[in-house]
Scaffold this motif. Structure first.
Motif, short mmCIF file in Angstrom:
data_model
loop_
_atom_site.label_atom_id
_atom_site.label_comp_id
_atom_site.label_asym_id
_atom_site.label_seq_id
_atom_site.Cartn_x
_atom_site.Cartn_y
_atom_site.Cartn_z
N ASN A 40 0.81 -1.22 0.00
CA ASN A 40 0.00 0.00 0.00
C ASN A 40 0.84 1.27 0.00
OD1 ASN A 40 -2.76 -1.30 1.12
ND2 ASN A 40 -2.96 0.78 0.41
N GLY A 41 0.46 2.19 -0.82
CA GLY A 41 1.11 3.50 -0.79
C GLY A 41 2.51 3.51 -1.34
N GLY A 43 3.20 3.68 -4.55
CA GLY A 43 3.27 4.50 -5.76
C GLY A 43 2.74 3.83 -7.01
N LYS A 44 2.04 2.75 -6.86
CA LYS A 44 1.50 2.06 -8.04
C LYS A 44 0.53 2.96 -8.80
CE LYS A 44 -0.29 -1.30 -5.54
NZ LYS A 44 0.03 -0.84 -4.18
N THR A 45 -0.43 3.46 -8.05
CA THR A 45 -1.40 4.34 -8.68
C THR A 45 -0.72 5.56 -9.27
OG1 THR A 45 -3.12 3.60 -7.16
CG2 THR A 45 -3.47 5.69 -8.25
N THR A 46 0.24 6.06 -8.54
CA THR A 46 0.93 7.25 -9.02
C THR A 46 1.63 6.98 -10.35
OG1 THR A 46 1.29 7.80 -6.71
CG2 THR A 46 2.51 9.09 -8.33
N GLN A 87 -8.40 3.88 -10.08
CA GLN A 87 -8.58 2.99 -8.93
C GLN A 87 -9.97 3.12 -8.31
OE1 GLN A 87 -5.56 3.33 -5.92
NE2 GLN A 87 -6.30 1.55 -4.84
N1 LIG Z 1 -3.17 13.53 -4.27
C1 LIG Z 1 -2.06 13.25 -3.56
N2 LIG Z 1 -1.34 14.25 -3.05
C2 LIG Z 1 -0.21 13.99 -2.34
N3 LIG Z 1 0.24 12.75 -2.09
C3 LIG Z 1 -0.44 11.71 -2.58
C4 LIG Z 1 -1.64 11.91 -3.33
N4 LIG Z 1 -2.13 10.71 -3.69
C5 LIG Z 1 -1.27 9.80 -3.19
N5 LIG Z 1 -0.25 10.39 -2.51
C6 LIG Z 1 0.85 9.73 -1.84
O1 LIG Z 1 1.63 9.10 -2.80
C7 LIG Z 1 2.11 7.84 -2.33
C8 LIG Z 1 1.79 6.76 -3.33
O2 LIG Z 1 0.39 6.61 -3.44
P1 LIG Z 1 -0.30 5.66 -4.50
O3 LIG Z 1 -1.76 5.95 -4.47
O4 LIG Z 1 0.39 5.75 -5.79
O5 LIG Z 1 -0.05 4.22 -3.84
P2 LIG Z 1 -0.56 2.82 -4.31
O6 LIG Z 1 0.63 1.99 -4.45
O7 LIG Z 1 -1.45 2.94 -5.47
O8 LIG Z 1 -1.39 2.36 -3.03
P3 LIG Z 1 -2.75 1.52 -2.91
O9 LIG Z 1 -2.35 0.12 -2.88
O10 LIG Z 1 -3.32 1.97 -1.60
O11 LIG Z 1 -3.61 1.89 -4.04
C9 LIG Z 1 1.44 7.62 -0.99
O12 LIG Z 1 2.39 7.89 0.01
C10 LIG Z 1 0.36 8.64 -0.92
O13 LIG Z 1 0.19 9.12 0.40
#
Ligand SMILES: Nc1ncnc2c1ncn2[C@@H]1O[C@H](COP(=O)(O)OP(=O)(O)OP(=O)(O)O)[C@@H](O)[C@H]1O
Ligand SMILES: Nc1ncnc2c1ncn2[C@@H]1O[C@H](COP(=O)(O)OP(=O)(O)OP(=O)(O)O)[C@@H](O)[C@H]1O
Ligand SMILES: [Mg+2]
Ligand SMILES: [Mg+2]
Lengths: 240, 247, 365, 343, 286
Positions: A40-41, A43-46, A87
């Protein structure tokens, strides 16, 4: 006979000043699926949103089919061939199912008819408004919507969440089929590695915004060490 | 004893029947799962039970008492509450305030407009205790909207707990919760006192089978199959319409 | 040289801004023509905007008195605005000259009110007399539904009945009313000889256009009105439709006198071609009255003395000879019956009959 | 769940000091509050020539505070709040004229009348979208204004109700021409009402209001009876609006249908939004800023002051209230923090 | 009787022309644009200037009013409005009221405070008697223009993809972008179109409603009533609402003048109680 569809080189990105991703380089060939894993968190979504053009770019380049799309606005990227399933699904709530699909449609092999054939449930609910769908129906619609863009590259952010097991199986099979036969590629994010790895070609694991593992899915599936280290099941609270 | 019962429950949207003559019985203290294909009407059923939607026909009994006509907030007072499939939180409040609100309402002080919230120590202490149980102690003073998705999900569940329900309805509580925390959450739920009834909706079959003793399968708005977990898991018809090969 | 301040409170913004604009122009014109000293004192006008809101008027009046030390107040675009300052006048004992508001009831609120505009239905009475004299026996009245409208309706109806005419119907139009269609249709369906109209000046032009459009003139219904309807300021904009309309009023920019020539000239010159209307002349005369009072008191600014000095004042205004009634402090003036005609390519209210020394009857309320 | 109803001490939750102090911090009296009230009182001595405009500000501030209860806390947008203001104004005027000219009695009666109207009309704002509520409330106020206009025999119609004067406040303090006692009177009512509103805001009741506003469905699911809460707060707000209307009548000895006009509802909404909703002092700060600015501009440029006010509003929105108020962050007491909770 | 009906319809249609632009900006774009009347006023003044100062034909003024207002709308959208799509409704109110104030003062400064009047071409003025019904020619013209407008709008919004793209962009700007909708262009076009319609309404309304600098404030309530009663998600809703309100208002004032002013407000409240989301609410989408 494959050629690189997507080439990412030294990419760094985040939200405004905040950096989330750094030093990401990868290449995806036509007709291959990449499983994007990580806790979790991480950066996948990012990463996926950055490819779609919806985050703040800090450094590096992105090429799609040889074209440099690094500076392109999100809507241009979609035109250049990127289909995206966010997502949180983000169905357009005041549009009907059908309008959700047609509003963003681009010409190509994927038509309303074909999407409906893939998800008969959507055809039954075609006149429903976006916010009057069940959770799973929204997920199907989000996938169908991405296909209607007729993309060369599909970005699927946890597309299986909330779907009935039988639909999950069908969807994965269908995706595989699409990718193979139509020469498009897909990046699929999924929480459960064991579910997706048997179906994907390659796998990539992110941790704290960087790539920590990149290899073939089949290898990863049997590599318990890596799985345990980067996708640990027991550790809690490591996520940001 | 039956904790929750519906008789001939029906709900249509226009001509479309979403809940079709559902007569469901949930034993007191049961760990009951509700599964079914997407759009089968599971969430709608929960909406009917909790008063978010009004049924077109049929009635709902909570421990033998007819609650069909009660508005949502009165049903909560009677001891039935739920979580939402998609988070429904108060973005501007901190988790602490959120829980204090729920506990206050439960204790019947919510209508008090002359005493400072801060003077209700027992409410605040209980909220703090609940937060730490859900691993939210460290973020109790942050605005909910800025919490990570997983934390919000946990708060969603904690909030339902705050009402001390006797019947708890969980709508895909694990969705969006990271895999490693899913079982934790379900564990907290399982550890509820024996007389608390839990009805769980979930598509993650690992969770369902590890949690539920009894399963109802809903298809196209009607009850399709019902029985002990092991029995349902091996039911060929259920496999055909819902489980596929994976189970 | 000592300064005497006069507080001028007008609606300079909002729906009644044009009133404010005209009165201000009149006041300025007077000072331009007659200089800025009176009774040996320098006159200074302090203009404030009340946006047509009564509590603002009241506060501004009070502040002008307490903080700016004005010796006289002036202005007041609407009845409620004037009404609201009455308590201030009574407490502070300073005179207030009303340049625009016309309701009869105002004058009773304070001994310190003096008026140079018009008293209630003053202009309507001669119209009633004239109508009967000219064979218009059945009339429908149409007035705007607020104080001045009620005043004028009552004045006209009483006078008209006294003269032997028949009132077929009395229609009242809401103050906020975008479309006259239903009311005009009512008038039309009543088939009178004429319709007597009073609406506030800005609205008058719209009314005229719809009157013509609805074909009331073709149906043989004559339009008679108070001068507000054929406001000099807007007359040219109304165009053809206005031609031939008969109105009764105390001022026309066409009035033939040297005083008026100078006045019109001055207003046009300093307001980029604007034609003064009856509001403007109200402001002009208010200044004249103030100057006169100061001359008479020899520069003494005691409020009670000033009011006394104003009572019974008589002079020739651009509108004609006028007088302040010593009993009522209201204006006594000639009312002219006019017809809209083209003069030198422009439309004017051309005066053709006059009824002399009309007093404001204390009618209504 | 470890909180058990059997009353056993051993199982009671451990007192959590962090949580307690966090909750208590919500209702702490902040420095800016003290500053505002101090300045308001000091003005009596320091600015004797400004009593009238200060009175106007106090009245508008009270009106805005009452709207904040409805808008900032319960989330009901109203373009007809002046219905209560106007009713209060008329009731106070009629009472003084026909029965008894002591202001405090009139004030209370006016508040009661407006409260009744608030209660009666609260049922109309329970459902619907923002726009629906906006228009329903507006419609009620406009109809009331029309009524005041038509019932000339009672209200004096469009000419307004005049010809009455108020006795000294409590039989002791006379309304003077400088407006000093009038100001003190209005300030006292404003202070009392704001303190009551403040109590409500930090009570469990207040907590539930904002919950209803942000997520009514979830609020119902934790047991909040939304309808009842909205009816109560709407009624309370109506009482306060009635007070402010009565104050206007009593300090000016005059009422006209203008007190029910659209622009009054619009002004108070503007004032509140300028100051920021949801923390009570927004109404007060907005009233101060707006009134002083308008007064100053309308002296400088009587004809075109609207232009400059308009420009300032636009700048305010584009630059952002938060950034403009950024300097306030340096105040101890953290005004900025409480502002962030506005909608 | 029928004349009253006709007048009512014509009045309603006029309200619709004035308000339909707002149906688009407020209803579809979800922007509380109280400055709508300012664009209408622009259209009105364009007409006045063209006719009175340059003697151009009324028929040329209508399209000109549309395009000038649309251009103004586009410019303001690009420079100011677009920054506020994400802002709260209250901020939008504040902003657009600011614009109204500026427009009122500016119009006063440039054009003067008085009522502006135009002379219609002879074939549009006066009235014709048809089977006993008095038909005002200009009113008939209004009805025809309005009917075409309403049909055209309904077609554009429900039958073209532009309509759904717009609503998609309003629902979720970020995702709409990510899926290939050129949101800035969609918004700018729509806003310009809505402003243009307002301008057209102002030009058409100047004859009957009058035109002075206070126009945007004076008629704001009427626009809002039409949109609120009609609902914000279709064009036919406000269309029907406008006609209904027009007829009720005119008939009320004709038959029961004493309570005339109450009719429109009373009807509005009643309809809002019965249908809180407007006549043709789209499944409570909002
Ligand atoms: N809009 C935003 N503004 C600032 N930071 C963000 C934002 N969205 C996400 N983050 C931060 O960026 C980092 C990566 O988030 P991301 O959503 O890419 O994770 P993820 O791997 O997709 O997680 P998950 O499994 O929960 O979907 C996290 O630390 C999160 O707190
Ligand atoms: N307001 C509504 N109007 C019309 N149809 C609706 C409405 N709400 C829900 N539905 C339909 O009712 C059906 C049941 O929805 P529900 O959310 O109960 O499904 P579910 O069983 O929870 O599915 P999932 O597992 O995908 O969440 C769906 O097909 C949905 O489209
Ligand atoms: Mg993610
Ligand atoms: Mg569901």
């Amino acid at each position: 006979m494959t050629r690189p569809l997507l080439v990412i080189d030294g990419l760094a990105a985040g939200y405004g000043e905040a950096a989330v991703l750094s030093g990401i380089s990868l290449t995806i060939e036509e007709g291959r699926t990449l499983a994007l894993l990580g806790r979790n968190g991480t950066g996948k979504t990012t990463l996926v949103d950055t490819i779609a053009g919806l985050t703040t770019h800090h450094a590096g380049r992105i090429h799609l089919l040889g074209q440099d799309i690094t500076r392109l606005r999100a809507d241009r990227r979609a035109a250049a061939g990127i289909g995206w399933v966010p997502q949180e699904r983000n169905i357009f709530k005041s549009l009907t199912v059908e309008e959700n699909l047609t509003a963003i449609a681009r010409s190509g092999p994927w038509t309303l008819k074909r999407v409906f054939a893939m998800f008969p449930r959507l055809e039954e609910r075609r006149r429903n408004l976006g916010n009057q769908l069940s959770g799973g129906e929204q997920q199907m619609l989000a996938v169908g919507r991405a296909l209607m863009v007729n993309p060369r590259l599909l970005l699927l952010d946890e597309p299986l969440e909330g779907l009935a097991p039988i639909i999950v199986d069908e969807l994965l099979a269908a995706l595989r089929q699409i990718v193979r036969s139509e020469g498009i590629s897909a990046i699929i994010i999924e929480q459960k590695a064991r579910k997706i790895l048997p179906l994907s070609d390659d796998a990539l694991i992110l941790d704290r915004g960087s790539i920590v593992h990149h290899g073939s899915s089949a290898e990863l599936l049997v590599n318990d060490d890596v799985m345990a280290e980067h996708l640990a099941v027991s550790r809690i609270g490591t996520s940001a | 004893m039956i904790a929750l019962e519906t008789q001939g429950l029906k709900r249509r949207f226009g001509a479309f029947v979403v809940t079709n003559d559902v007569s469901l019985r949930v034993e007191r203290g049961a760990r009951h799962a509700l599964i079914g294909p997407n759009g089968a009407g599971k969430t709608t059923l929960i909406n009917l039970l909790t008063g978010v939607l009004k049924p077109s026909a049929g009635c709902i009994l909570l421990e033998g008492e007819d609650i069909t006509a009660l508005p949502a907030h009165r049903r909560v007072k009677k001891g039935i509450t739920r979580t939402f499939q998609i988070n429904q939180l108060f973005g501007e409040y901190t988790p602490l305030e959120t829980l204090a609100l729920a506990i206050g309402e439960r204790d019947g002080i919510g209508g008090n407009l002359v005493r400072d919230l801060g003077s209700f120590d027992d409410v605040v202490d209980e909220a703090a205790e609940l937060l730490s149980r859900f691993g939210l102690g460290s973020v109790m003073g942050q605005r909910t909207a800025t919490l990570a998705y997983g934390k919000q999900r946990l708060l969603e569940i904690a909030l339902a707990f705050a009402s001390k329900p006797r019947v708890l309805l969980l709508d895909e509580p694990a969705a969006g919760v990271p895999e490693d925390e899913r079982h934790e959450v379900l564990k907290i739920v399982s550890d509820l006192p024996g007389d608390v009834t839990v009805l769980l909706i979930e598509h993650d079959m690992d969770l369902v089978f590890s949690f539920a003793t009894c399963i109802t399968v809903l298809v196209a708005g009607a009850i399709f199959a019902e029985g002990p977990a092991t029995e349902v898991a091996n039911d060929a018809r259920v496999k055909a319409v819902y489980l596929g090969e994976s189970a | 040289q000592e300064v005497v301040k006069i507080g001028l409170i007008l609606p300079m913004t909002g729906p009644f801004a044009s009133t404010g604009r005209q009165v201000e122009a009149g006041v300025k014109a007077y000072m331009a023509i007659n200089g800025d000293t009176a009774g040996g004192k320098k006159i200074e006008v302090v203009l404030r905007d009340d946006a047509g809101t009564a509590d603002q008027t009241r506060r501004i009046a009070q502040e002008l008195v307490v903080n700016d030390g004005v010796s006289m107040l002036m202005g007041f675009g609407l009845t409620p605005l004037a009404m609201s300052v009455a308590p201030v006048l009574n407490q502070a004992k300073i005179p207030a000259i009303i340049t625009s508001a016309t309701t009869s009831a105002i004058m009773k609120q304070s001994e310190y009110f003096v008026r140079t505009s018009m008293g209630g239905p003053q202009s309507a009475l001669p119209v009633a007399t004239w109508a009967v004299e000219n064979g218009l026996k059945r009339v429908v009245t149409l007035v705007t539904d607020y104080g001045p409208g009620h005043d004028i309706e009552k004045g006209f109806v009483d006078q008209y009945k006294k003269e032997g005419g028949e009132i077929v119907e009395s229609v009242r139009v809401p103050l906020q009313n975008p479309d006259f269609a239903p009311f005009l249709q009512r008038v039309r369906d009543a088939k009178p000889d004429a319709v007597f109209v009073f609406v506030p000046s800005g609205v008058g032009s719209l009314f005229m256009k719809q009157f013509v459009e609805r074909g009331l003139a073709d149906a043989g219904i004559k339009l008679i009105a108070t001068g507000d309807v054929t406001d000099d300021d807007l007359l040219n904009g109304i165009g053809e439709a206005a031609k031939g309309v008969i109105t009764g009023h105390f001022y026309s920019a066409d009035h033939d006198s040297p005083e008026n020539k100078a006045f019109v000239e001055e207003v046009r010159k300093s307001n980029n071609g604007m034609r003064p209307n009856f509001m403007s002349v109200g402001g002009y005369d208010a200044m004249h009255l103030a100057y006169m009072a100061l001359e008479k008191s020899g520069g003494d600014t005691d409020g009670t003395k000033l009011v006394e000095a104003m009572k019974g004042a008589e002079w020739t205004s651009p509108r004609g000879p006028i007088m302040i009634d010593p009993q009522t402090r209201d204006i006594v003036q000639d009312i002219y019956i006019r017809e809209v005609k083209e003069v030198d390519g422009e439309l004017y209210n051309v005066e053709f009959t006059k009824y002399e020394k009309i007093r404001a009857p204390n009618s209504a309320q | 769940m470890s909180v058990v109803a059997d009353g056993s001490r051993a199982l009671a939750p451990m007192p959590d000091d962090a949580a307690r102090s966090q909750i208590r911090r919500r209702s702490r009296i902040r420095l800016y509050e003290l500053v505002i009230w101090f300045l308001a009182v000091a003005a009596i001595i320091v600015l004797p020539s400004k009593m009238l405009i200060l009175t106007e500000i106090a009245i508008l501030a009270l009106f805005a505070v009452s709207l904040d209860l409805v808008l900032g806390f319960a989330g009901i947008v109203s373009l007809g709040h002046t219905a209560f203001f106007g009713l209060g104004a008329y009731v106070a005027g009629l009472f003084a004229r026909h029965y008894f000219a002591e202001p405090v009695a009139g004030l209370i009666l006016a508040g009661a009348a407006s409260g009744l109207l608030g209660f009666a009309t609260s049922f109309l704002v329970l459902r619907g979208s923002d726009l629906t509520r906006l228009m329903t409330t507006l419609g009620i106020a406009l109809m009331l204004g029309e009524l005041a206009n038509q019932m000339g025999w009672l209200t004096g119609g469009a000419d307004g109700l005049s010809g009455f004067s108020l006795d000294p406040i409590l039989g002791l303090f006379e309304f003077d021409l400088w407006g000093r006692n009038g100001y003190i009177y209005c300030l006292a009512v404003l202070f009392t009402s704001t303190m009551i509103a403040r109590r409500i805001a930090y009570s469990p009741f207040g907590l539930s209001l904002k919950a209803i506003k942000t997520n009514p469905m979830r609020a119902a699911m934790v047991g909040v009876p939304a309808r009842r809460r909205i009816i109560i707060v709407y009624t309370v707000a109506a009482v306060m609006a009635g007070f402010s209307g009565a104050l206007l009548t009593q300090t000016t000895s005059f009422v006209s249908p203008d007190v029910l006009a659209f622009h009054r509802s619009a002004d108070v909404l503007l004032v509140l939004v300028i100051g920021g909703t949801g923390y009570l002092y927004g109404g007060i700060l907005g009233a101060i800023g707006f009134t002083l600015l308008r007064d100053w501009l309308s002296v400088v440029t009587p004809q075109y002051w609207m232009f400059w006010i308009g420009l300032l509003l636009i700048i305010l929105v584009l630059v952002g209230r938060d950034r403009l108020a950024g300097w306030m962050q340096y105040l101890p007491g953290r005004l900025a923090q409480s502002r962030s909770s506005r909608s | 009787m029928l004349t009253i009906l006709f007048d009512g319809i014509a009045y309603g249609m006029l309200l619709f022309i004035l308000a339909c632009g707002l149906t688009i900006t407020l209803g579809l774009m979800n922007f509380i644009n109280l400055a709508h009347g300012a664009f209408a006023m622009t259209g009105g003044y364009v007409t006045v200037v063209m006719m009175n100062r340059y003697g151009l034909s009324f028929y040329w003024c209508l399209p000109a009013a549309f395009f000038v207002s649309a251009a103004l709308g586009a410019i303001l959208e690009r420079t100011l409005y677009r920054r506020l799509y994400q802002a709260s409704h209250l901020d939008q109110v504040l902003f657009s009221v600011g614009l109204v104030f500026m427009a009122v003062a500016a119009a006063d400064y440039v054009m003067g405070g008085q009522q502006q009047l135009i002379q219609l071409p002879p074939e549009l003025s006066g009235r014709t008697e048809i089977i006993g019904i008095g038909i005002g020619r200009y009113r008939l013209f209004t009805i025809v223009v309005c009917a075409f407008l309403a049909m055209g709008l309904q077609l554009i919004l429900s039958k073209t993809r532009f309509g759904s793209r717009l609503r998609a962009a309003v629902d979720d700007r970020r995702v709409a972008m990510g899926l290939g909708i050129n949101v800035p262009v969609v918004f700018a076009l729509t806003f310009a179109f809505g402003s243009g319609l307002a301008g057209l309404g102002g030009a058409m309304g100047a004859e009957i409603l009058g035109l002075d600098p206070n126009f945007p404030l004076k008629f704001m309530i009427y626009f809002l009533i039409v949109v609120a009663v009609g609902g914000t998600s279709t064009v036919s809703g406000p269309f029907l609402a406008a006609i209904l309100l027009g007829i009720a208002d005119v008939a009320g004032k004709y038959y029961v003048p004493a309570i005339g002013p109450f009719v429109i407000y009373g009807l509005m409240i009643l309809m809002l109680i019965v249908r809180p989301n407007g006549l043709f609410a789209r499944g409570g989408a909002r």
